[in-house]
Design a protein around this motif. Structure first.
Motif, PDB file in Angstrom:
ATOM      1  N   THR A 127     -31.500  37.746  70.503  1.00  0.00           N
ATOM      2  CA  THR A 127     -31.712  39.003  71.234  1.00  0.00           C
ATOM      3  C   THR A 127     -30.599  39.148  72.264  1.00  0.00           C
ATOM      4  O   THR A 127     -29.809  38.222  72.472  1.00  0.00           O
ATOM      5  CB  THR A 127     -33.054  38.940  71.986  1.00  0.00           C
ATOM      6  OG1 THR A 127     -33.002  37.758  72.800  1.00  0.00           O
ATOM      7  CG2 THR A 127     -34.245  38.873  71.037  1.00  0.00           C
ATOM      8  N   LYS A 128     -30.589  40.284  72.925  1.00  0.00           N
ATOM      9  CA  LYS A 128     -29.575  40.580  73.964  1.00  0.00           C
ATOM     10  C   LYS A 128     -29.480  39.432  74.983  1.00  0.00           C
ATOM     11  O   LYS A 128     -28.392  39.021  75.372  1.00  0.00           O
ATOM     12  CB  LYS A 128     -29.961  41.907  74.645  1.00  0.00           C
ATOM     13  CG  LYS A 128     -29.224  42.201  75.930  1.00  0.00           C
ATOM     14  CD  LYS A 128     -28.043  43.123  75.727  1.00  0.00           C
ATOM     15  CE  LYS A 128     -27.350  43.383  77.048  1.00  0.00           C
ATOM     16  NZ  LYS A 128     -26.050  43.951  76.966  1.00  0.00           N
ATOM     17  N   LYS A 129     -30.656  38.922  75.377  1.00  0.00           N
ATOM     18  CA  LYS A 129     -30.689  37.839  76.372  1.00  0.00           C
ATOM     19  C   LYS A 129     -29.826  36.652  75.926  1.00  0.00           C
ATOM     20  O   LYS A 129     -29.069  36.073  76.706  1.00  0.00           O
ATOM     21  CB  LYS A 129     -32.153  37.408  76.539  1.00  0.00           C
ATOM     22  CG  LYS A 129     -32.388  36.310  77.535  1.00  0.00           C
ATOM     23  CD  LYS A 129     -33.876  35.971  77.622  1.00  0.00           C
ATOM     24  CE  LYS A 129     -34.039  34.476  77.346  1.00  0.00           C
ATOM     25  NZ  LYS A 129     -35.409  34.071  77.168  1.00  0.00           N
ATOM     26  N   TYR A 130     -29.924  36.313  74.649  1.00  0.00           N
ATOM     27  CA  TYR A 130     -29.167  35.157  74.153  1.00  0.00           C
ATOM     28  C   TYR A 130     -27.686  35.484  73.922  1.00  0.00           C
ATOM     29  O   TYR A 130     -26.836  34.611  74.040  1.00  0.00           O
ATOM     30  CB  TYR A 130     -29.817  34.591  72.888  1.00  0.00           C
ATOM     31  CG  TYR A 130     -30.982  33.722  73.245  1.00  0.00           C
ATOM     32  CD1 TYR A 130     -30.776  32.472  73.820  1.00  0.00           C
ATOM     33  CD2 TYR A 130     -32.294  34.155  73.053  1.00  0.00           C
ATOM     34  CE1 TYR A 130     -31.839  31.673  74.190  1.00  0.00           C
ATOM     35  CE2 TYR A 130     -33.367  33.356  73.425  1.00  0.00           C
ATOM     36  CZ  TYR A 130     -33.125  32.117  73.990  1.00  0.00           C
ATOM     37  OH  TYR A 130     -34.174  31.323  74.354  1.00  0.00           O
ATOM     38  N   ILE A 131     -27.416  36.742  73.604  1.00  0.00           N
ATOM     39  CA  ILE A 131     -26.006  37.135  73.462  1.00  0.00           C
ATOM     40  C   ILE A 131     -25.326  37.026  74.838  1.00  0.00           C
ATOM     41  O   ILE A 131     -24.205  36.514  74.953  1.00  0.00           O
ATOM     42  CB  ILE A 131     -25.892  38.586  72.901  1.00  0.00           C
ATOM     43  CG1 ILE A 131     -26.454  38.659  71.470  1.00  0.00           C
ATOM     44  CG2 ILE A 131     -24.464  39.117  72.975  1.00  0.00           C
ATOM     45  CD1 ILE A 131     -25.602  38.034  70.386  1.00  0.00           C
ATOM     46  N   VAL A 132     -26.042  37.457  75.891  1.00  0.00           N
ATOM     47  CA  VAL A 132     -25.501  37.348  77.253  1.00  0.00           C
ATOM     48  C   VAL A 132     -25.312  35.874  77.617  1.00  0.00           C
ATOM     49  O   VAL A 132     -24.268  35.465  78.136  1.00  0.00           O
ATOM     50  CB  VAL A 132     -26.430  38.063  78.273  1.00  0.00           C
ATOM     51  CG1 VAL A 132     -26.010  37.782  79.708  1.00  0.00           C
ATOM     52  CG2 VAL A 132     -26.447  39.565  78.002  1.00  0.00           C
ATOM     53  N   LYS A 133     -26.311  35.064  77.286  1.00  0.00           N
ATOM     54  CA  LYS A 133     -26.230  33.631  77.583  1.00  0.00           C
ATOM     55  C   LYS A 133     -25.048  32.996  76.849  1.00  0.00           C
ATOM     56  O   LYS A 133     -24.293  32.192  77.420  1.00  0.00           O
ATOM     57  CB  LYS A 133     -27.552  32.977  77.130  1.00  0.00           C
ATOM     58  CG  LYS A 133     -27.704  31.578  77.609  1.00  0.00           C
ATOM     59  CD  LYS A 133     -29.074  31.013  77.278  1.00  0.00           C
ATOM     60  CE  LYS A 133     -28.991  29.504  77.490  1.00  0.00           C
ATOM     61  NZ  LYS A 133     -30.076  28.776  76.923  1.00  0.00           N
ATOM     62  N   ALA A 134     -24.870  33.390  75.585  1.00  0.00           N
ATOM     63  CA  ALA A 134     -23.777  32.829  74.784  1.00  0.00           C
ATOM     64  C   ALA A 134     -22.427  33.234  75.388  1.00  0.00           C
ATOM     65  O   ALA A 134     -21.511  32.410  75.501  1.00  0.00           O
ATOM     66  CB  ALA A 134     -23.879  33.323  73.345  1.00  0.00           C
ATOM     67  N   ILE A 143     -23.774  40.205  64.654  1.00  0.00           N
ATOM     68  CA  ILE A 143     -23.944  39.246  65.763  1.00  0.00           C
ATOM     69  C   ILE A 143     -22.583  38.914  66.376  1.00  0.00           C
ATOM     70  O   ILE A 143     -22.420  38.873  67.599  1.00  0.00           O
ATOM     71  CB  ILE A 143     -24.672  37.967  65.281  1.00  0.00           C
ATOM     72  CG1 ILE A 143     -26.116  38.320  64.905  1.00  0.00           C
ATOM     73  CG2 ILE A 143     -24.636  36.873  66.339  1.00  0.00           C
ATOM     74  CD1 ILE A 143     -26.924  37.180  64.320  1.00  0.00           C
ATOM     75  N   ALA A 144     -21.579  38.705  65.506  1.00  0.00           N
ATOM     76  CA  ALA A 144     -20.232  38.395  66.011  1.00  0.00           C
ATOM     77  C   ALA A 144     -19.715  39.545  66.874  1.00  0.00           C
ATOM     78  O   ALA A 144     -19.169  39.324  67.960  1.00  0.00           O
ATOM     79  CB  ALA A 144     -19.289  38.139  64.839  1.00  0.00           C
ATOM     80  N   LEU A 145     -19.920  40.770  66.427  1.00  0.00           N
ATOM     81  CA  LEU A 145     -19.405  41.923  67.177  1.00  0.00           C
ATOM     82  C   LEU A 145     -20.164  42.125  68.487  1.00  0.00           C
ATOM     83  O   LEU A 145     -19.564  42.435  69.517  1.00  0.00           O
ATOM     84  CB  LEU A 145     -19.451  43.188  66.314  1.00  0.00           C
ATOM     85  CG  LEU A 145     -18.401  43.227  65.196  1.00  0.00           C
ATOM     86  CD1 LEU A 145     -18.666  44.392  64.238  1.00  0.00           C
ATOM     87  CD2 LEU A 145     -16.978  43.328  65.762  1.00  0.00           C
ATOM     88  N   ARG A 146     -21.494  41.901  68.465  1.00  0.00           N
ATOM     89  CA  ARG A 146     -22.265  42.016  69.721  1.00  0.00           C
ATOM     90  C   ARG A 146     -21.771  40.974  70.724  1.00  0.00           C
ATOM     91  O   ARG A 146     -21.598  41.248  71.908  1.00  0.00           O
ATOM     92  CB  ARG A 146     -23.756  41.831  69.448  1.00  0.00           C
ATOM     93  CG  ARG A 146     -24.434  43.095  68.907  1.00  0.00           C
ATOM     94  CD  ARG A 146     -25.795  42.773  68.297  1.00  0.00           C
ATOM     95  NE  ARG A 146     -26.724  42.204  69.250  1.00  0.00           N
ATOM     96  CZ  ARG A 146     -27.686  41.321  68.921  1.00  0.00           C
ATOM     97  NH1 ARG A 146     -27.855  40.927  67.672  1.00  0.00           N
ATOM     98  NH2 ARG A 146     -28.493  40.841  69.839  1.00  0.00           N
ATOM     99  N   LEU A 147     -21.539  39.757  70.217  1.00  0.00           N
ATOM    100  CA  LEU A 147     -21.059  38.688  71.101  1.00  0.00           C
ATOM    101  C   LEU A 147     -19.676  39.033  71.663  1.00  0.00           C
ATOM    102  O   LEU A 147     -19.424  38.905  72.864  1.00  0.00           O
ATOM    103  CB  LEU A 147     -21.006  37.364  70.322  1.00  0.00           C
ATOM    104  CG  LEU A 147     -20.438  36.169  71.096  1.00  0.00           C
ATOM    105  CD1 LEU A 147     -21.341  35.796  72.274  1.00  0.00           C
ATOM    106  CD2 LEU A 147     -20.265  34.953  70.174  1.00  0.00           C
TER     107      LEU A 147
END
Ligand code: TXA
Ligand code: MG
Length: 329
Positions: A10-17, A125-129
């Motif tokens: 989720t967004k939370k984990y993308i931010v964390k990553a 996922i790669a693009l969101r990250l």
């Protein structure tokens, strides 16, 4: 053992990553080709960890992943017209362009070469990250395939966890986006000369490249001598004899014996006693299933795997390239 995997982040984990990358940690993430082991491309500490975890020689350059073509000029200079055409046509997608580097691309990314490899992956996922990371001030994510050096590339997050999990720290993450769509690494195109040159074949075929570039623009180099010298010295995957290799003996187009693993297009029968590892319907499926089939052969501790190579151009050519490098001499 710690579980590093985050399924469908989720967004939370993308931010964390993204924060984790900015602090010099590693984040493995899915792309449409294979999983990458990412670090901030401007953070030397993070990049050194990639080399450690992969056990990769550190003069071997890394591909920098960016979110959009607007970031190209940050990393590359003297970009020829034909490279821009390729970028417009095939990005986001399974294509890496080798271009002359700017000062943003340090020696620790390029292995000291005057060029840098760039790619916009076509995976959500790669693009969101990448977007989150760039919004937070990052300039690009360097990511080689997330496997130990010389071994088979990972096409699922489980592959990454089983290859690299024990070398990752508590702050490193693996973003799990399921299986990769394409299954073999990107086409690498050298764009430092007058016309494009394929260094590593992939899903974007030579035919497709030359369809876009029927009359490649002439690219003026300042010095005639050094660029060609550089090209000869260039370090890309083709330079290494053994690559993409399973532990089993890998024989191509041989007759399989009982107890051997077999990977072949579905029409080819499985001889008695052989273990069918994959029966893809076409070359696309062949590429998509190849690496997990080789890995399954190793999990089953098979001594020998036979692959009947797919025929044809386009992606079949790229599959044959990988198999030639993976086969046991
Ligand atoms: O599909 C892919 O390209 C995947 C995903 C994660 O993007 N990445 C990948 O990276 O396959 P890697 O490091 O496993 O393979 C990239 C190849 C290496 O063999 C490297 O030598 C070559 O690209 N390469 C990178 N930068 C280069 C450069 N400046 N000049 C020539 N070759 C370069
Ligand atoms: Mg690799």
């Amino acid at each position: 053992m710690i579980e590093h995997r985050i399924v469908s982040p989720t967004k939370k984990y993308i931010v964390k990553a993204s924060e984790s990358l900015l602090s010099g940690n590693l984040v493995a993430f899915p792309t449409e080709t294979v999983y990458g082991l990412g670090a901030s491309a401007t953070n030397e500490k993070g990049i050194n960890r990639i080399y450690e975890v992969k056990e990769r020689p550190n003069d071997h350059p890394l591909i920098v992943h960016i979110s959009g073509a607007s970031k190209l000029k940050l990393w590359a200079r003297e970009i020829p017209e034909y490279a821009l055409d390729l970028a417009n046509e095939f990005w986001p997608g399974p294509m890496t362009l080798i271009l002359k580097r700017t000062n943003t691309a340090k020696d620790f990314i390029t292995g000291g070469q005057d060029t840098v490899g760039l790619r916009i992956p076509n995976n959500e996922i790669a693009l969101r990250l990448l977007r989150e990371f760039e919004n937070a001030g990052g300039l690009g994510i360097a990511a080689p395939s997330a496997n130990r050096f010389g071994k088979v590339s990972p096409t699922s997050a489980q592959h990454v966890e089983s290859d690299l999990g024990r070398y990752l720290s508590n702050s490193d993450l693996i973003l799990d986006g399921g299986e990769c769509d394409i299954g073999i690494e990107s086409t690498i195109i050298d764009c430092t000369q007058g016309k494009p040159k394929v260094l590593r074949p992939g899903a974007i075929s030579e035919t497709a490249i030359f369809r876009i570039n029927s009359e490649p623009a002439i690219f003026q180099t300042k010095t005639e001598k050094s660029p060609s010298l550089k090209i000869r010295e260039i370090k890309h995957s083709g330079k290494f004899e053994s690559h993409y290799s399973p532990n089993a003996i890998l024989n191509l187009d041989a007759i399989p014996n009982p107890g051997d693993g077999l990977i072949a297009i579905y029409q080819k029968p499985t001889p008695d006693g052989c273990i069918r590892l994959a029966a893809p319907k076409n070359s696309q499926e062949f590429a998509q299933q190849l690496y997990s089939a080789l890995r399954r052969g190793d999990e089953l501790k098979l001594k020998r795997i036979v692959v009947l190579q797919p025929e044809g151009d386009e992606i079949a050519k790229a599959i044959r390239d990988r198999l030639q490098k993976a086969k046991t001499k």
